[in-house]
Design an enzyme around this catalytic site. Structure first.
Site, short mmCIF file in Angstrom:
data_model
loop_
_atom_site.label_atom_id
_atom_site.label_comp_id
_atom_site.label_asym_id
_atom_site.label_seq_id
_atom_site.Cartn_x
_atom_site.Cartn_y
_atom_site.Cartn_z
N GLU A 1 104.26 11.88 -47.04
CA GLU A 1 103.31 10.78 -47.24
C GLU A 1 102.07 10.86 -46.37
O GLU A 1 101.47 9.83 -46.05
CB GLU A 1 103.99 9.43 -47.03
CG GLU A 1 105.04 9.12 -48.07
CD GLU A 1 105.56 7.70 -48.01
OE1 GLU A 1 105.45 7.08 -46.94
OE2 GLU A 1 106.07 7.23 -49.04
N GLU B 1 110.87 9.46 -54.14
CA GLU B 1 111.42 8.22 -53.55
C GLU B 1 111.12 7.07 -54.50
O GLU B 1 110.08 7.07 -55.18
CB GLU B 1 110.80 7.91 -52.18
CG GLU B 1 111.18 8.86 -51.08
CD GLU B 1 110.59 8.46 -49.72
OE1 GLU B 1 110.38 7.26 -49.48
OE2 GLU B 1 110.34 9.37 -48.92
C1 GAL Z 1 108.63 5.72 -47.74
C2 GAL Z 1 108.99 6.71 -46.65
C3 GAL Z 1 110.42 6.63 -46.23
C4 GAL Z 1 110.83 5.21 -46.07
C5 GAL Z 1 110.60 4.51 -47.37
C6 GAL Z 1 111.07 3.10 -47.38
O1 GAL Z 1 107.29 5.39 -47.69
O2 GAL Z 1 108.72 8.00 -47.08
O3 GAL Z 1 110.61 7.34 -45.06
O4 GAL Z 1 110.08 4.62 -45.06
O5 GAL Z 1 109.22 4.50 -47.63
O6 GAL Z 1 111.04 2.61 -48.68
#
Ligand code: GAL
Length: 756
Positions: free
Chosen positions: A389, A462
């Protein structure tokens, strides 16, 4: 034939807070005795501050003369560290031999010339656990903790002056009838050294039979690459049959023969614009993100518990891929993924922040160390070479991609981002898609994200997570919504040909910094809690396993009509891979309900949903009046395979205590999980029964964490850690008003001595 001498050096360490370089040649007077893997501070379950461990610590080890008995004349002594968080200085007899930065990659030190071998040689290791801005992942804020210590295994190996450092097995044309296998051998040797060496490479099939041998004599300073005769039909490494071959290298040098073995597999893995292909066949990725943390112990957990996580991900939760968010995870974990056929997306350490030139130089080292460590693992199908990110930084990411491709042209690269329209320098556009918030679109279309006018290889890396944090002990309505969101996104991924798959955030809840999580230093983003105990959403994935592997039926309910707002219990989602479910309320006739293909047309196994289409809520009686139990039975091929029964009037009836293992080995410190449940008369956990349970242990193990703890949401987790002695361990769990429960496990004598 004798494999090279290598032993674990996990025992007999001394440990203390602080480090004084001038004292590195003297044994500390007030250290405590510890065994590796070790965390510098055992942290509370929650509500703690990372300043507890953000400090400098010292580990020492005296090298006794017996260690040298294994050593032949002229051999080199190598110390090999699998991982030390975060920056580590290695001293031998007061001399600094090496500084290693970064807590997730292995490193080795040749200590031979600093040794006296008189039984008083002293290793002093300075471990800096602070979040140093000069080392990834640090420099910004992190949504996870990194703990500290020598938290992975340490080995002491003896090798000849010219020895195998590592090998790389490259396979080509794997799906043809002329499969190529090349092994490249990298040597350790003194600088400017040159001698004639003899290299024999043997190829062994999964049963250990010799397939072919190639041999070459050459100078040691020339690159070594040997080609085995082509194979017609090697057994492929596949998730359902992960066949592993081996190469054995016998390196003949002036000093003797060094024997080195390396496992690998034959498979192809390719992301294309229309999906991911494994061994030439379209394969939808159903993945999960994993941190490597545990309650209390942080990262300091040995191979056994790592392997349990891999097994759980594949066999219990039904995922086919794990992303090692956000750093290379332990070798034992990756090797277990090789063994069981679980795909891996592995990535370099980092989180949103990009540091200065020195920091970026470390990123390049991380890319190299990660790839060289794991390039023979068939489970690894993608290298993550972008800081998770982070904003675009083309100069850096051109370099990470170049390096990854140069080191390993056989695998594609990905780079996880959350910004749309970012420059695609990788082979796969890997996107954290957090668009779904309950009643809007489920996932972005890929061209909306990439800004391109054509499809590219695309993977959702994710989703969910912070969009809907859910505790295992949250109310039913929240659990229901949590489940729905996971179902909807998974279904959408299955329905989109241009999405290779999706990787959920995340496997389990994790301790975090104060700016993240629920104020108690826990991010409740998992589909399981920190002890890996399932939330309802875990069964979204488990129910995608074929019923032939495991029939699954799990109702997302506490079966209590007053639990929901305005009362009621429908819609009721039953996560199942069965053909249909028979639902029986009280003694009313059973009613057959089929999977809800209207709402989940793409899932391999859609849930059964009891709602106004299948039951009349009025038939379930009125709030506050008579309320009955239910029985749900799942059928496959018209045979009842599995069932769940809920009581109308659940009462505390029993306590169940289970351990993940019944046999552990005394060879190393080992950890096993304890799960304690307060059950009702039907065997279901009672979500609002929170008595205090007391734990006591006898035999060669200790309880990790508190010895008294409440059931939360009807369940509690704990751990037992062995103390290196063989014997019988008994854990007793007592709850006032109930007979105490005792469970036992055996710690067995090690088969052979591999450690000291
Ligand atoms: C993303 C990140 C993860 C975690 C997640 C929570 O932005 O890559 O490490 O923080 O959000 O939803």
């Amino acid at each position: 034939m004798k494999l090279r001498q290598s032993q674990l050096l996990n025992k007999n360490w001394l440990f203390a807070r602080g480090f004084v370089a001038e004292n590195a040649a003297q044994v500390m007077s007030s250290g405590s005795a510890v065994v590796l893997p070790h965390t510098v501070v055992e942290v509370p379950y929650n509500h703690f501050d990372e300043s507890l461990y953000l400090d400098v610590f010292c580990y020492q080890r005296v090298l006794e003369t017996t260690l040298w008995s294994a050593q032949q004349n002229g051999q080199r002594a190598l110390l090999m560290f699998e991982g030390v968080m975060a920056v580590c200085d290695v001293y031998v007899n007061g001399t600094l031999l090496l500084t290693h930065k970064g807590g997730y990659t292995p490193f080795e030190v040749d200590i031979t010339d600093a040794l006296r071998k008189d039984g008083n040689d002293l290793l002093s290791i300075r471990v800096d656990c602070s979040e140093r801005g000069d080392t990834p992942p640090f420099g910004g804020q992190l949504d996870y903790l990194t703990y500290g210590g020598i938290y992975r295994d340490v080995h002491l190996a003896f090798v000849d002056p010219v020895s195998v450092a590592h090998v790389k097995v490259e396979t080509a044309d794997v799906l043809s009838s002329q499969v190529k296998t090349r092994v490249k051998v990298n040597l350790r040797q003194p600088e400017h050294h040159r001698e004639i060496i003899n290299v024999i490479a043997e190829l062994l099939d999964p049963a250990g039979n010799l397939v072919s041998t190639v041999e070459r004599a050459q100078h040691s300073d020339e690159g070594i690459a040997l080609d085995f005769p082509q194979l017609a039909e090697p057994r492929l490494w596949r998730p359902e049959a992960p066949h592993l071959y081996k190469v054995r290298i016998r390196l003949g040098t002036l000093n003797g023969v060094d024997v080195f073995e390396q496992a690998f597999g034959y498979r192809t893995a390719e992301f294309k614009a229309d999906g991911f292909y494994l061994n030439g066949e379209l394969f939808k990725i159903r993945g999960i993100n994993r941190h490597q943390a545990w309650p209390y112990l942080g990262y300091a957990v040995g191979p056994r518990a790592q392997r349990h996580d891999a097994d759980r991900i594949k066999f219990e939760l039904g995922f086919n891929l794990v992303r090692t968010s956000h750093y290379p995870q332990s070798k034992a974990f990756i090797e277990r993924c090789d063994d069981i056929g679980l795909l891996v997306f592995e990535e370099i350490p980092g989180w949103q922040h990009i540091g200065d030139a020195q920091w970026q130089a470390q990123v390049m080292r991380d890319v190299e160390d990660m790839i060289v460590r794991d390039w023979n693992s068939p489970s690894v199908i993608l290298w993550g070479v972008r800081i998770n990110e982070s904003p675009d930084c083309d100069a850096l990411y051109k370099e990470t991609n170049r390096l990854a491709r140069a080191l390993d042209p056989t695998r594609q690269t990905g780079g996880v981002r959350c910004i749309p329209d970012s420059t695609l320098l990788e082979d796969v556009y890997t996107m954290n898609d957090f668009v779904h918030s309950g009643d809007n679109i489920i996932l972005h279309d890929q061209q909306q994200v990439t800004g391109l006018n054509h499809n590219v290889p695309y993977l959702v890396t994710e989703y969910n997570g912070h969009m809907f944090p859910t505790k295992r002990f949250d109310a039913e309505e929240r659990q229901h919504e949590h489940v729905l969101r996971h179902l909807k996104i998974l279904d959408r991924s299955y329905g989109a040909d241009d999405i290779s798959g999706c990787i959920a955030w995340c496997l389990f809840d994790y301790n975090t910094h104060k700016d993240f999580g629920s104020g108690d230093r826990i991010c409740y983003h998992g589909i399981t809690d920190m002890f890996r105990i399932e939330k309802h959403a875990a069964w979204v994935y488990a129910s995608q396993l074929p019923p032939s592997e495991k029939p699954v039926l799990h109702a997302v309910t506490l079966w209590s009509r007053g639990e929901r707002s305005i009362s009621g219990c429908v819609p009721l989602i039953v996560l199942t891979n069965c053909d249909y479910v028979e639902f029986q309320y009280g003694d009313q006739p059973a009613r057959r309900v089929y999977p809800d293909r209207d709402h989940f047309p793409n899932l391999p196994y859609a849930p059964v949903v009891l709602d106004e289409r299948s039951v009349n809520p009025a038939e379930l009686g009125e709030w506050g009046l008579a309320w009955d139990g239910i029985k749900l039975v799942g059928f496959v091929d018209d045979v009842a395979m599995t069932e769940q029964v809920f009581a109308a009037n659940p009462q505390p009836a029993s306590i169940s205590v289970t351990l993940d293992d019944s046999v552990l080995s005394a060879a190393e410190k080992e950890l096993t999980r304890v799960v304690i449940k307060g059950l009702d008369q039907m065997g279901n956990p009672l979500p609002y029964w929170n008595p205090v349970v007391s734990l006591s242990v006898s035999g060669p193990a200790r309880i990790v964490g508190p010895q008294q703890l409440p059931l939360i949401g009807g369940v509690a987790g704990s751990f037992l850690e062995t103390t290196l002695q063989p014997g019988q361990v008994e854990l007793t769990v007592s709850v006032p008003g109930f007979d105490h429960q005792t469970v036992a496990l055996t710690v067995i004598e090690p088969q052979e001595k591999t450690s000291c």
